[in-house]
Design an enzyme around this catalytic site. Structure first.
Site, PDB file in Angstrom:
ATOM      1  N   LYS A 180      -6.564  -0.724  -5.941  1.00 47.82           N
ATOM      2  CA  LYS A 180      -6.745   0.601  -5.840  1.00 47.82           C
ATOM      3  C   LYS A 180      -8.283   0.990  -5.686  1.00 47.82           C
ATOM      4  O   LYS A 180      -8.665   2.178  -5.447  1.00 47.82           O
ATOM      5  CB  LYS A 180      -6.042   1.418  -6.923  1.00 47.82           C
ATOM      6  CG  LYS A 180      -4.549   1.137  -6.959  1.00 47.82           C
ATOM      7  CD  LYS A 180      -3.732   2.318  -6.413  1.00 47.82           C
ATOM      8  CE  LYS A 180      -2.160   2.306  -6.557  1.00 47.82           C
ATOM      9  NZ  LYS A 180      -1.602   1.248  -6.587  1.00 47.82           N
TER      10      LYS A 180
HETATM   11  C1  PLP Z   1      -0.478   0.898  -6.203  1.00 45.09           C
HETATM   12  C2  PLP Z   1       0.152  -0.643  -6.323  1.00 45.09           C
HETATM   13  C3  PLP Z   1       0.872  -1.337  -5.002  1.00 45.09           C
HETATM   14  C4  PLP Z   1       1.722  -0.553  -4.298  1.00 45.09           C
HETATM   15  O1  PLP Z   1       0.786  -0.017  -3.477  1.00 45.09           O
HETATM   16  P1  PLP Z   1       1.252   1.371  -2.316  1.00 45.09           P
HETATM   17  O2  PLP Z   1       0.032   1.907  -1.563  1.00 45.09           O
HETATM   18  O3  PLP Z   1       1.523   2.534  -3.313  1.00 45.09           O
HETATM   19  O4  PLP Z   1       2.293   0.971  -1.401  1.00 45.09           O
HETATM   20  C5  PLP Z   1       1.147  -2.681  -5.260  1.00 45.09           C
HETATM   21  N1  PLP Z   1       0.489  -3.207  -6.034  1.00 45.09           N
HETATM   22  C6  PLP Z   1      -0.430  -2.864  -7.033  1.00 45.09           C
HETATM   23  C7  PLP Z   1      -1.124  -3.817  -8.097  1.00 45.09           C
HETATM   24  C8  PLP Z   1      -0.770  -1.630  -7.156  1.00 45.09           C
HETATM   25  O5  PLP Z   1      -1.529  -0.970  -8.080  1.00 45.09           O
END
Ligand code: PLP
Length: 472
Positions: free
Chosen positions: A112
């Site tokens: 993120k």
């Molecule tokens: C948010 C997240 C995901 C999923 O990503 P999306 O964009 O919501 O599909 C997968 N792995 C981790 C560690 C995350 O923080």
């Protein structure tokens, strides 16, 4: 470049307003009116270039001059200077034609950060240009809140309020949110569940008077500016592996569909992607939907990959919009069905279009644990459980001669209990500097699961004054 809503009833906007608006006024999601394209020569030229240079070339067509080029370059440079690895998103070879794309080298050890570090700087820039402030309010089950807090701390024009369920995020995740010491950061433990937190945030967004008075905005992945920041690493990875002359496949651990939708965007921009594989844990609504054509909500089962424990996968609406040839009325119909009955059926032609671009697989907790242990035994790399889901699925979709890149979305050190259990005792080691989070002083509020209590708390602390908002 203009952006249109998937529900067709909101005004077309340009990049700056899309960035600041998030969700469209008709409840839809903004997408580019036309996909910009990058030539094969441009993609070939990305191989070996610094990440920030590629980022500028990929992002600039979406921004389309709404942020001056020099300022955009500076923001990209500053955003990725916060990453511990100068490559930002390095590729690791696991086996012949099997790669891992490491997206966890940012300040909160989850992918993120890649988009959030840039989003925060873009928002702060636009607010400064407009001479206004903003109040960011969000709910988190862990990673998003930490990434938002880290990205918005010390931004002059933004105050950030993040709600998390008391006693239901890991110690490490809570401490990432509560130990920044920044004046504009306000973590709030809510006496309730993640669903309570999200319901409160939705209610705050639904309170137009409050939202306007405090210039409330959100930062979840329905914001197209966040998607833009994630398109970049599909290009850097594919170029390193021989694109555009060679097609590359990706397997993506998926929850809200933001990350894999960025891969779809890269494909629409001209990147030769052979297969985009959606990897889900036992909360497998997307895998079921691709198999059956029916999207139906079920209860969420808690797993070791909590960021994928999701039923409403918001960004999937963007793919439905494309699969229905951008027929916004059709999307309104599907979403109304979802709201009224918790399900909808995808028309055969649209399902065929989705299947042409995506495959999907599901991994239960046993196969996630064996993917973690097996990868560690074979390569010495210790994956986190979200990456474990994708590794468990990727093998089923690998084709001879086509590199398969699995996205690694978090550092194993964020999920020590699950990783240690999966490997029978191998404990992940946090990168240097992160262990001190465990001893720093925490500061956060604890509030009842009550919208009014949260609003009162925000009203007292947000630096957006009601008077100021009237002049915006
Ligand atoms: C948010 C997240 C995901 C999923 O990503 P999306 O964009 O919501 O599909 C997968 N792995 C981790 C560690 C995350 O923080």
């Amino acid at each position: 470049m203009e952006y249109v809503s998937t529900r067709g009833l909101a005004p077309r906007l340009r990049f700056r307003d899309v960035l600041m608006t998030g969700l469209a006024r008709d409840g839809g999601l903004y997408v580019p009116a036309d996909w910009p394209e990058l030539s094969g020569a441009a993609t070939a030229g990305f191989a070996g270039r610094p990440y920030g240079d590629v980022a500028f070339d990929v992002i600039a067509p979406f921004v389309d001059g709404e942020i001056p080029d020099d300022a955009l370059r500076d923001m990209i440079r500053a955003a990725y200077a916060t990453f511990a690895n100068p490559a930002v998103a390095p590729l690791r070879e696991l086996a012949p034609d099997r790669y891992l794309l490491e997206l966890f080298h940012g300040p909160t050890l989850a992918f993120k950060d890649v988009a959030m570090q840039l989003l925060a700087r873009m928002m702060d820039h636009v607010l400064a240009a407009r001479g206004t402030r903003m109040t960011v309010v969000g709910a988190t089950s862990g990673d998003t809140g930490a990434a938002a807090i880290e990205a918005f701390r010390d931004r002059v024009n933004v105050d950030v309020f993040i709600l998390f369920p008391e006693n239901r995020v890991s110690d490490f995740q809570r401490r990432q949110m509560t130990t920044t010491g920044a004046d504009n950061v306000h973590p709030i433990a809510v006496k309730g569940t993640f669903d309570d937190c999200q319901a409160i945030v939705k209610a705050i967004f639904g309170n137009a008077e409050f939202r306007d008075a405090y210039a409330v905005s959100g930062v979840n992945s329905i914001n197209f500016a966040r998607i833009v920041g994630q398109i970049v690493y599909y290009f850097t990875a594919a170029a390193a592996l021989g694109a555009p002359d060679r097609a590359v496949s990706f397997t993506v651990p998926t929850g809200n569909f933001g990350d894999i939708y960025a891969g779809y965007a890269a494909k629409r921009m001209g990147l030769p992607i052979a297969e985009l594989v959606i990897a889900t844990n036992v909360n497998d609504i997307l895998a079921r939907t691709l198999a059956t054509g029916r999207y139906d909500l079920r209860d969420v089962t808690p797993t070791t990959s909590p960021s994928m424990d999701i039923q409403i996968s918001s960004n999937f609406e963007r793919i439905l919009f494309e699969a229905y040839d951008r027929d916004a009325a059709a999307i309104r119909g599907l979403m109304q069905g979802l709201a009224e009955t918790g399900a909808f059926d995808i028309a055969p032609h649209a399902l065929a279009a989705i299947r042409a671009d995506f495959a999907a697989g599901r991994a239960d907790e046993t196969s996630v644990a064996s993917a973690i242990a097996g990868t560690y035994a074979a390569t010495g790399f210790l994956p986190d459980p979200h990456t474990g889901v994708a590794l468990a699925v990727a093998g089923d979709f690998a084709e001879p001669g086509v590199p398969m890149v699995t996205l690694s979305t978090a550092h194993a050190g964020k999920f020590p209990a699950a990783v240690t259990a999966a490997t029978g005792g191998i404990a992940p080691i946090l990168p240097a500097g992160f262990a001190e989070i465990l001893t720093r002083t925490e500061a956060f509020a604890t509030l009842a699961a009550d919208r009014r209590a949260v609003e009162a708390y925000i009203a007292e602390r947000s630096r957006v004054s009601a008077a100021e908002s009237l002049t915006r």
